[in-house]
Design a protein around this motif. Structure first.
Motif, short mmCIF file in Angstrom:
data_model
loop_
_atom_site.label_atom_id
_atom_site.label_comp_id
_atom_site.label_asym_id
_atom_site.label_seq_id
_atom_site.Cartn_x
_atom_site.Cartn_y
_atom_site.Cartn_z
N GLY A 86 13.16 -21.76 24.90
CA GLY A 86 12.12 -21.31 23.98
C GLY A 86 10.77 -21.19 24.66
O GLY A 86 10.69 -20.86 25.84
N GLY A 87 9.71 -21.45 23.89
CA GLY A 87 8.38 -21.32 24.46
C GLY A 87 7.33 -21.87 23.51
O GLY A 87 7.63 -22.31 22.39
N ALA A 88 6.09 -21.84 23.97
CA ALA A 88 4.95 -22.30 23.18
C ALA A 88 3.80 -21.33 23.35
O ALA A 88 3.66 -20.69 24.40
N ALA A 89 2.99 -21.21 22.30
CA ALA A 89 1.81 -20.32 22.34
C ALA A 89 0.68 -21.02 21.59
O ALA A 89 0.48 -20.80 20.41
N HIS A 90 -0.03 -21.91 22.30
CA HIS A 90 -1.12 -22.66 21.67
C HIS A 90 -2.48 -22.04 21.95
O HIS A 90 -3.48 -22.46 21.36
N LEU A 91 -2.55 -21.07 22.86
CA LEU A 91 -3.81 -20.42 23.19
C LEU A 91 -3.68 -18.93 22.89
O LEU A 91 -3.03 -18.19 23.63
N TRP A 92 -4.28 -18.51 21.78
CA TRP A 92 -4.19 -17.11 21.40
C TRP A 92 -5.33 -16.80 20.42
O TRP A 92 -5.97 -17.68 19.86
N GLY A 93 -5.57 -15.53 20.21
CA GLY A 93 -6.58 -15.10 19.25
C GLY A 93 -6.36 -13.65 18.88
O GLY A 93 -5.90 -12.85 19.71
N ALA A 94 -6.66 -13.31 17.62
CA ALA A 94 -6.46 -11.93 17.14
C ALA A 94 -7.60 -11.54 16.22
O ALA A 94 -8.18 -12.39 15.54
N ALA A 95 -7.89 -10.26 16.19
CA ALA A 95 -8.98 -9.76 15.37
C ALA A 95 -8.69 -9.88 13.89
O ALA A 95 -9.62 -9.96 13.07
N ASP A 96 -7.41 -9.87 13.48
CA ASP A 96 -7.04 -9.97 12.08
C ASP A 96 -5.61 -10.48 11.98
O ASP A 96 -4.92 -10.64 13.00
#
Length: 243
Positions: free
Chosen positions: A181-191
């Motif tokens: 699997g994986g992890a995604a703790h650092l992200w950002g989106a405009a909406d």
């Protein structure tokens, strides 16, 4: 002992940090020049009686950084005097299908980019969080750790994802490999639409995805499975030496 959710956050962020420090069951990550909370915080166990909180406060301030701490759960641990600054949720991404009927120019496309695109990736991430001025520092800091993680035989390799709408960047995400699997703790989106597309793309890279989402009331997308609240706060003056 730290909770599993905090151990998960540390496992993701520690390879990206400059300094790591342990004291009384607490773990500190320090990364000057970067405004990512988890890269500049001391993660606390549920029972803080074994942690010298005055030492934690003095050490942070000695590095020229605020005494930021993080703990799991919706309640402040007994003996901890803090001013809350942020609350997030960590859990498994359940997701939902990307909308296929979005008008032309409104559909979000996500692609994996290489480290040569790190500056643009950091720019999209920081812009999504309303802090564009931190992009250059973030890109400089991540360059070395990401190169090491991509080396032969390295574990926990990372992948950079970027989201575009009508050819314009609308978000980015850092994915870490975790077994199947994986992890995604650092992200950002405009909406929300861009965020869902990014997280769905990250989920497609492995069998399972653990993510951090904004606190309740700040996210109107799909919920997380098995979500746990994680709070960040600043130690207040006069914190007792042993909690």
């Amino acid at each position: 002992m730290l909770s599993p959710v905090l151990a998960d956050l540390i496992g993701f962020h520690a390879p990206l940090s400059v300094v790591q420090r342990e004291q009384g069951g607490a773990v500190t990550l320090l990364t000057p020049g970067v405004n990512v909370l988890a890269l500049n915080a001391t993660f606390l166990p549920g029972d803080v009686t074994g942690v010298d909180l005055r030492d934690v406060q003095d050490w942070h301030e000695g590095q020229g950084l605020p005494p930021l701490v993080a703990w799991a759960g919706s309640e402040v641990p007994a003996g901890l005097k803090v001013k809350e600054v942020a609350r997030v949720r960590v859990g498994r991404w359940s997701g939902r299908p990307d909308p296929l009927d979005a008008p032309a120019g409104k559909q979000v496309m996500v692609e994996q980019v290489g480290r040569l695109n790190l500056s643009a990736w950091a720019g999209a991430l920081c812009a999504a969080h309303g802090t564009p001025g931190w992009a250059a520092g973030l890109a400089r800091q991540l360059a070395g750790p990401l190169e090491v993680a991509a080396g032969p035989g390295s574990a926990g390799a990372f992948a950079l994802l970027m989201a575009y709408r009508d050819g314009q960047p609308v978000g980015s995400l850092l994915w870490q490999a975790r077994g199947a699997g994986g992890a995604a703790h650092l992200w950002g989106a405009a909406d929300t639409g861009a965020g869902v597309a990014l997280l769905n793309a990250a989920a497609g890279l492995g069998a399972d995805l653990t993510v951090t989402l904004p606190g309740a009331g700040e996210w109107d997308g799909p919920p997380l499975a098995g979500a746990t609240s994680v709070q960040y706060g600043l130690l207040t003056p006069g914190t007792d030496a042993q909690g």
